[in-house]
Design a protein around this motif. Structure first.
Motif, mmCIF file in Angstrom:
data_model
loop_
_atom_site.group_PDB
_atom_site.id
_atom_site.type_symbol
_atom_site.label_atom_id
_atom_site.label_comp_id
_atom_site.label_asym_id
_atom_site.label_seq_id
_atom_site.Cartn_x
_atom_site.Cartn_y
_atom_site.Cartn_z
ATOM 1 N N LEU A 336 24.273 -53.401 -4.088
ATOM 2 C CA LEU A 336 25.072 -53.286 -5.310
ATOM 3 C C LEU A 336 24.300 -53.792 -6.521
ATOM 4 O O LEU A 336 24.327 -53.184 -7.604
ATOM 5 C CB LEU A 336 26.381 -54.064 -5.167
ATOM 6 N N GLU A 337 23.599 -54.897 -6.340
ATOM 7 C CA GLU A 337 22.797 -55.436 -7.433
ATOM 8 C C GLU A 337 21.679 -54.465 -7.822
ATOM 9 O O GLU A 337 21.383 -54.276 -9.009
ATOM 10 C CB GLU A 337 22.187 -56.783 -7.014
ATOM 11 N N LYS A 338 21.106 -53.813 -6.836
ATOM 12 C CA LYS A 338 20.037 -52.847 -7.093
ATOM 13 C C LYS A 338 20.557 -51.655 -7.899
ATOM 14 O O LYS A 338 19.920 -51.203 -8.852
ATOM 15 C CB LYS A 338 19.445 -52.377 -5.759
ATOM 16 N N TRP A 339 21.738 -51.147 -7.537
ATOM 17 C CA TRP A 339 22.322 -50.030 -8.286
ATOM 18 C C TRP A 339 22.719 -50.455 -9.697
ATOM 19 O O TRP A 339 22.592 -49.677 -10.661
ATOM 20 C CB TRP A 339 23.527 -49.464 -7.544
ATOM 21 N N ALA A 340 23.176 -51.685 -9.848
ATOM 22 C CA ALA A 340 23.537 -52.185 -11.183
ATOM 23 C C ALA A 340 22.307 -52.256 -12.076
ATOM 24 O O ALA A 340 22.357 -51.888 -13.263
ATOM 25 C CB ALA A 340 24.217 -53.537 -11.060
ATOM 26 N N LEU A 341 21.198 -52.749 -11.523
ATOM 27 C CA LEU A 341 19.962 -52.843 -12.297
ATOM 28 C C LEU A 341 19.427 -51.459 -12.645
ATOM 29 O O LEU A 341 18.918 -51.227 -13.749
ATOM 30 C CB LEU A 341 18.915 -53.639 -11.510
ATOM 31 N N TYR A 342 19.558 -50.522 -11.698
ATOM 32 C CA TYR A 342 19.088 -49.154 -11.948
ATOM 33 C C TYR A 342 19.873 -48.525 -13.109
ATOM 34 O O TYR A 342 19.324 -47.818 -13.942
ATOM 35 C CB TYR A 342 19.234 -48.299 -10.700
ATOM 36 N N GLU A 343 21.163 -48.814 -13.136
ATOM 37 C CA GLU A 343 22.019 -48.246 -14.184
ATOM 38 C C GLU A 343 21.637 -48.769 -15.567
ATOM 39 O O GLU A 343 21.810 -48.077 -16.571
ATOM 40 C CB GLU A 343 23.465 -48.595 -13.877
#
Length: 345
Positions: A336-343
């Motif tokens: 989830l943190e990875k997708w948040a950073l990608y966004e």
């Protein structure tokens, strides 16, 4: 949840009618067929050996009477199955495996299962299961009718799904909890990361879930209800990322792979779910840095993104409603943190 014959299993101490697990009314046009063969088609999660053992132990009855395995099913027969668990062909070996116990009293305990642990011993998974660990941990287990000890397992979750399970420690609690699962009154909340973005912020998926004719390891949704078992999943979008969405799913029923099958049917397979196609890039162009990003996310969480977050039920002894919650495991949080950073890029 007993990802068993089903996610649900129901038991009876004294009344077969009270905790009936399955009730099948045979079609008018049914040809004569051996009972075990007939049930193999209706209960695809159960092996023939287990069905035959159930019939011999009188846990399967036809028209409220015990019958032999060789009994020929006839049109309009009413078949009932009242097992708490399918009979085992082998004893469970107690194993000293650490358990993450959130709560325990004289009647029950609540376990937070980690992903990768099989709940119940089965073919190719006789050891290292939650039941092996519970058999070691619990010294005074309910006793099956054949004299074997067994933990009071009334529901299950998939091997690669993490989260909460309630375990009965007495026969009374086992029956009491099983009845709640049978009545669908247990409150079960899951957190899921799915591919894409559902059109609605909240919704309900209703569609029978049954084994796929092409692959028995996969469950398929039959919207017309011509096969499988009635299944209802309520969902709510918690957060929309660029190519994936975080959902809360509440089970009204508890069929095998219910959320996984329902989400694929909705067009949003669970992230990293290899069985249902979620281990491929289903949103965005599968090239360049984005492809590398998703592949790294798969490495962080090499299993379906599904966690049994909370569990609520009426306590067998106090009769009070109690609820338990668990935090998302590290692999889920990291993704989830990875997708948040990608966004944010």
């Amino acid at each position: 949840m007993i990802e068993n014959t089903d996610l649900e299993q129901d038991s009876a101490e004294d009344s077969d009618d009270l905790y009936e697990h399955h009730r099948i009314v045979v079609d008018k046009g049914q040809a004569l067929l051996r009972l075990d063969k007939f049930l193999m088609d209706r209960l695809p999660n159960v092996t023939r050996n287990k069905l035959q053992s159930a019939i011999r132990s009188e846990s399967v009855q036809v028209n409220q009477q015990p019958v032999k395995v060789s009994y020929k099913v006839k049109p309009q027969d009413v078949i009932t199955i009242t097992l708490a668990e399918p009979p085992r062909d082998t004893n469970v070996v107690p194993e000293n495996i650490p358990l993450n116990i959130l709560y325990e009293d004289d009647e029950l305990l609540v376990v937070n299962k980690e992903a990768g642990m099989v709940v119940h011993p089965a073919y190719n998974n006789w050891n290292g299961t939650l039941v092996n660990a519970l058999t070691y941990y619990l010294q005074n287990l309910p006793t099956a009718r054949n004299g074997e000890g067994r933990p009071g397992l009334v529901h299950r979750i998939d091997k690669d799904t993490s989260g909460l399970l309630v375990i009965a420690k007495t026969e009374y609690s086992m029956a009491y909890l099983a009845r709640q699962f049978f009545d669908h009154s247990i409150e079960r909340t899951y957190i899921a990361l799915v591919w894409g973005s559902p059109k609605e912020d909240a919704g309900t998926i209703t569609g029978h879930v049954g084994r796929s004719a092409k692959d028995r390891k996969v469950m398929t949704v039959y919207p017309e209800g011509d096969y499988g078992k009635h299944a209802v999943t309520h969902y709510k979008v918690l957060r929309r990322f660029k190519y994936v969405s975080l959902l809360q799913c509440n089970l009204e029923t508890g069929r095998t792979h219910q959320i996984r099958a329902h989400m694929k049917y909705l067009g949003h397979p669970l992230f990293a779910d290899a069985t249902y196609g979620g281990d491929k890039i289903l949103q965005g162009m599968p090239t360049g840095s984005y492809k590398t990003f998703v592949e790294n996310a798969f490495k962080l969480m090499p299993r379906q993104a599904l966690h049994a977050r909370s569990l609520g039920f009426i306590h067998p002894a106090t009769k009070a409603f109690i609820q338990f919650d668990s935090e998302l495991p590290e692999d889920f949080r990291n993704v989830l943190e990875k997708w948040a950073l990608y966004e944010e890029q």
